[in-house]
Design an enzyme around this catalytic site. Structure first.
Site, short mmCIF file in Angstrom:
data_model
loop_
_atom_site.label_atom_id
_atom_site.label_comp_id
_atom_site.label_asym_id
_atom_site.label_seq_id
_atom_site.Cartn_x
_atom_site.Cartn_y
_atom_site.Cartn_z
N HIS A 36 0.74 -1.28 -0.43
CA HIS A 36 0.19 -0.01 -0.25
C HIS A 36 0.77 1.35 0.10
CE1 HIS A 36 -3.59 2.17 1.04
NE2 HIS A 36 -2.65 3.28 1.62
N GLU A 37 1.68 1.38 0.91
CA GLU A 37 2.45 2.59 0.66
C GLU A 37 3.45 2.36 -0.01
OE1 GLU A 37 2.59 4.50 3.01
OE2 GLU A 37 0.99 3.89 4.34
N HIS B 164 1.85 4.51 -2.63
CA HIS B 164 2.01 6.00 -2.56
C HIS B 164 3.62 6.66 -3.16
CE1 HIS B 164 -1.77 6.37 -0.03
NE2 HIS B 164 -1.40 5.64 0.31
#
Length: 350
Positions: free
Chosen positions: A28-29, A32
């Site tokens: 998920h990170e 980003h």
């Protein structure tokens, strides 16, 4: 004296569960991170884990680190949560760029879940359909209008994309009575009040499926469609479960937080690591969807404020946005504490 092998045998499934959470959050990170890099935003740090740094290395402007506590990670962008005069700061980017960066985290979870589903289905020679091939002897549902060859496409008004949908739709029906929509000889038919026998499993009422479904030989076309349909089915769970929780179909006891999910992953890992794939795909896809809900403190809450900015051509005052996210975070923490206590109590009682 501690039996090391017995201790490891008891602990390793839960280490696998922690690793699963770590991978999903880091993915998920990373979404980003890679979006920020592509959009030209300055990324100060990318870390796996929290707390004291075990390993660190700076490449270019970004410090990469492996930290002591293996519960998640973070992507630290310049000007993400505070004002910055840097021209490459997150807060100084156009709204559409910030939107892409925020959505990218959830998108990576969705893509990862889809890949896991594809891997999971790849070895199968045949796929299950929702078309009835044969009834069990004395099947109750056959006495209420269901026939061999019927393809079940709806249960109580909800669309059915896969056998996973069918399994979920047949959960929590206390009286075993459902309305089915089927395709019969190319025509859509609605069968009202089809009766099934029920059974109670771990405190939940389940319909006893009294028929077998047809198997479909795998082709490239239905492999692709099965992959997407299964992923869609996994993704619908978060919406349907929320609706069912609000509607009273399931009680609060049916919910699970990190402790409950960790216990579930550990239990599956004890039987087979391959059996983890559906659960990892389910969690990853639902993590992506849940993060996009317009809830303050989640990515979806930030997306909401960016969309408001894009519609009204001016940003919401930062102090007011931070206040909303702060309140939302406090509520989320309180809710997670409540669910965690419930999970721990259930494990102790169980």
């Amino acid at each position: 004296m501690i039996d090391i092998s017995a201790f490891f045998s008891a602990v390793w499934p839960y280490l696998v569960a922690i690793l699963v959470f770590l991978i999903l959050i880091v993915i998920h990170e990373f979404g980003h991170f890679i979006a920020a890099k592509l959009m030209g935003v300055r990324v100060n740090a990318f870390a796996v884990g929290f707390g004291p740094k075990l390993l660190r290395k700076k490449w270019g402007e970004t410090e990469y680190s492996l930290n002591l506590i293996p519960f998640g990670g973070y992507c630290e962008m310049e000007g993400e949560d505070e004002e910055s005069t840097d021209a490459r700061a997150f807060c100084r980017q156009k709204a559409w760029k910030r939107l892409i960066i925020i959505v990218a985290g959830a998108a990576m979870n969705l893509i990862f879940g889809l890949i896991i589903v594809a891997i999971m289905l790849a070895p199968q020679e045949n796929f299950s359909s929702t078309k009835i091939a044969k009834f069990q002897e004395g099947a109750t549902s056959a006495q209420y209008g269901l026939e061999v060859g019927d393809e079940i496409i709806g249960v109580d008004g909800r669309k059915i994309y896969s056998t996973f949908d069918l399994s979920y739709a047949f959960t929590g029906i206390a009286d075993g009575k459902v309305d089915l929509t089927v395709l019969r000889d190319g025509e859509k038919k609605t069968l009202e009040d089809v009766q099934f026998e029920t059974e109670t499993v771990e405190g939940m009422e389940l319909i006893k499926v009294d028929f077998w479904v047809q198997a479909e030989p795998k082709t490239f076309g239905n492999y692709v469609s099965q992959t997407f349909n299964t992923a869609i089915s996994y993704g619908r769970v978060v919406w349907l479960s929320l609706i069912d929780l609000i509607g009273g179909r399931f009680g609060i006891s049916a919910m699970a937080g990190p402790v409950g999910v960790t216990a579930a992953i550990g239990s599956v890992a004890k039987s087979s690591l391959l059996d983890l794939l559906p659960m990892v795909a389910l969690i990853s896809i639902n993590l992506g969807i849940f993060n996009l809900l317009p809830i303050p403190a989640l990515d979806g809450g930030r997306v909401f404020f960016i969309l408001v900015e894009m519609i009204f051509r001016r940003p919401v005052p930062p102090d007011k946005e931070r206040l909303v996210h702060g309140i939302g975070l406090a509520i989320l923490f309180a809710f997670m504490i409540f669910i965690t206590i419930k999970d721990i109590w259930a494990l102790i009682a169980g």
